[in-house]
Design an enzyme around this catalytic site. Structure first.
Site, PDB file in Angstrom:
ATOM      1  N   TYR A   1       0.806  -1.220   0.000  1.00 15.45           N
ATOM      2  CA  TYR A   1       0.000   0.000   0.000  1.00 15.45           C
ATOM      3  C   TYR A   1       0.842   1.275   0.000  1.00 15.45           C
ATOM      4  O   TYR A   1       0.316   2.378  -0.109  1.00 15.45           O
ATOM      5  CB  TYR A   1      -0.913   0.037   1.234  1.00 15.45           C
ATOM      6  CG  TYR A   1      -1.876  -1.114   1.286  1.00 15.45           C
ATOM      7  CD1 TYR A   1      -2.937  -1.204   0.392  1.00 15.45           C
ATOM      8  CD2 TYR A   1      -1.721  -2.127   2.230  1.00 15.45           C
ATOM      9  CE1 TYR A   1      -3.824  -2.267   0.434  1.00 15.45           C
ATOM     10  CE2 TYR A   1      -2.615  -3.195   2.286  1.00 15.45           C
ATOM     11  CZ  TYR A   1      -3.656  -3.257   1.387  1.00 15.45           C
ATOM     12  OH  TYR A   1      -4.530  -4.307   1.431  1.00 15.45           O
TER      13      TYR A   1
ATOM     14  N   HIS B   1      -4.436   6.089  -1.334  1.00 14.62           N
ATOM     15  CA  HIS B   1      -5.040   6.045   0.006  1.00 14.62           C
ATOM     16  C   HIS B   1      -4.007   6.289   1.103  1.00 14.62           C
ATOM     17  O   HIS B   1      -4.378   6.527   2.248  1.00 14.62           O
ATOM     18  CB  HIS B   1      -5.715   4.691   0.205  1.00 14.62           C
ATOM     19  CG  HIS B   1      -7.082   4.752   0.803  1.00 14.62           C
ATOM     20  ND1 HIS B   1      -7.844   5.892   0.893  1.00 14.62           N
ATOM     21  CD2 HIS B   1      -7.840   3.766   1.349  1.00 14.62           C
ATOM     22  CE1 HIS B   1      -8.993   5.617   1.466  1.00 14.62           C
ATOM     23  NE2 HIS B   1      -9.025   4.341   1.765  1.00 14.62           N
TER      24      HIS B   1
ATOM     25  N   ASN C   1     -10.000   1.628   7.542  1.00 11.69           N
ATOM     26  CA  ASN C   1     -11.381   1.668   8.022  1.00 11.69           C
ATOM     27  C   ASN C   1     -11.532   1.580   9.537  1.00 11.69           C
ATOM     28  O   ASN C   1     -12.620   1.788  10.058  1.00 11.69           O
ATOM     29  CB  ASN C   1     -12.203   0.564   7.351  1.00 11.69           C
ATOM     30  CG  ASN C   1     -12.339   0.787   5.867  1.00 11.69           C
ATOM     31  OD1 ASN C   1     -11.927   1.816   5.323  1.00 11.69           O
ATOM     32  ND2 ASN C   1     -12.911  -0.184   5.176  1.00 11.69           N
TER      33      ASN C   1
ATOM     34  N   ASN D   1     -13.859   6.482   4.693  1.00 13.94           N
ATOM     35  CA  ASN D   1     -14.084   5.516   5.767  1.00 13.94           C
ATOM     36  C   ASN D   1     -13.130   5.690   6.951  1.00 13.94           C
ATOM     37  O   ASN D   1     -13.514   5.441   8.095  1.00 13.94           O
ATOM     38  CB  ASN D   1     -14.004   4.090   5.229  1.00 13.94           C
ATOM     39  CG  ASN D   1     -15.210   3.751   4.383  1.00 13.94           C
ATOM     40  OD1 ASN D   1     -16.289   4.299   4.578  1.00 13.94           O
ATOM     41  ND2 ASN D   1     -15.028   2.860   3.425  1.00 13.94           N
TER      42      ASN D   1
END
Length: 189
Positions: free
Chosen positions: A14, A19, A66, A112
């Site tokens: 990631y 994000h 989240n 989120n």
């Protein structure tokens, strides 16, 4: 004491995704103020530094996006930090790539990670720095897009907002008003 939180997802896969704009901003802030993410506490990796005379904690929650609120709530509670001294840095799909928006408070919108923070803190009354990631035209579903890797051109376009996020962090920790920070750091509005 101030708390700067960058949102993202832990793990190599990631690292370069849209994000993780919050993690990327915090890495830049840590570099600017010679801080290292060496401590693990409250479900986050944490760096400590001073900006001016104020102690500042930089935190990257390791709970995945989240559930970011769990870590933020624990940090705020453990270190007894008022929400007015917490600033969250995160990606925002509603803002174009290359833009940065600083706000004193607001809703979580569709993000989120922010929804989790608002839920866990029971408040929207904390400052935030939203780093734009929206492409010029929709190229794939949002969930795929935010977890995709940024191209070299997009990484280049995000240098200015990340740099301005660092300036915003410094001004925030020195007690400047959010209005003044927004006037000096918001770009491409």
């Amino acid at each position: 004491m101030y708390l700067l939180v960058g949102l993202g997802n832990p793990g190599k896969q990631y690292e370069n995704t849209f994000h993780n704009a919050g993690f990327i901003a915090l890495d830049q802030i840590a570099e600017e103020f010679r801080a290292s993410f060496t401590k693990k506490t409250c479900k986050a990796v944490v760096a400590e530094t001073f900006i001016g005379k104020e102690k500042v904690l930089l935190a990257k929650p390791q709970t995945f996006m989240n559930s970011s609120g769990e870590s933020v709530r624990e940090l705020v509670s453990f270190y007894k930090i008022p929400l007015s001294n917490v600033m969250v840095f995160y990606d925002d799909y509603d803002i174009p790539v290359g833009a940065l928006r600083i706000r004193a408070h607001g809703s979580a919108g569709t993000h989120n990670g922010m929804r989790s923070i608002v839920k866990e803190l029971g408040s929207t009354e904390f400052p935030r720095a939203r780093i734009g990631i929206k492409p010029e035209k929709e190229i794939m579903p949002i969930i795929e897009y935010v977890l995709s890797n940024r191209s070299p051109a997009v990484r280049e376009a995000m240098l200015t907002p990340v740099s301005n996020a660092t300036k915003a962090a410094e001004m925030f920790a020195k007690g400047e008003s959010i209005d003044k920070i927004g006037c000096e750091c918001n770009i491409n509005l």
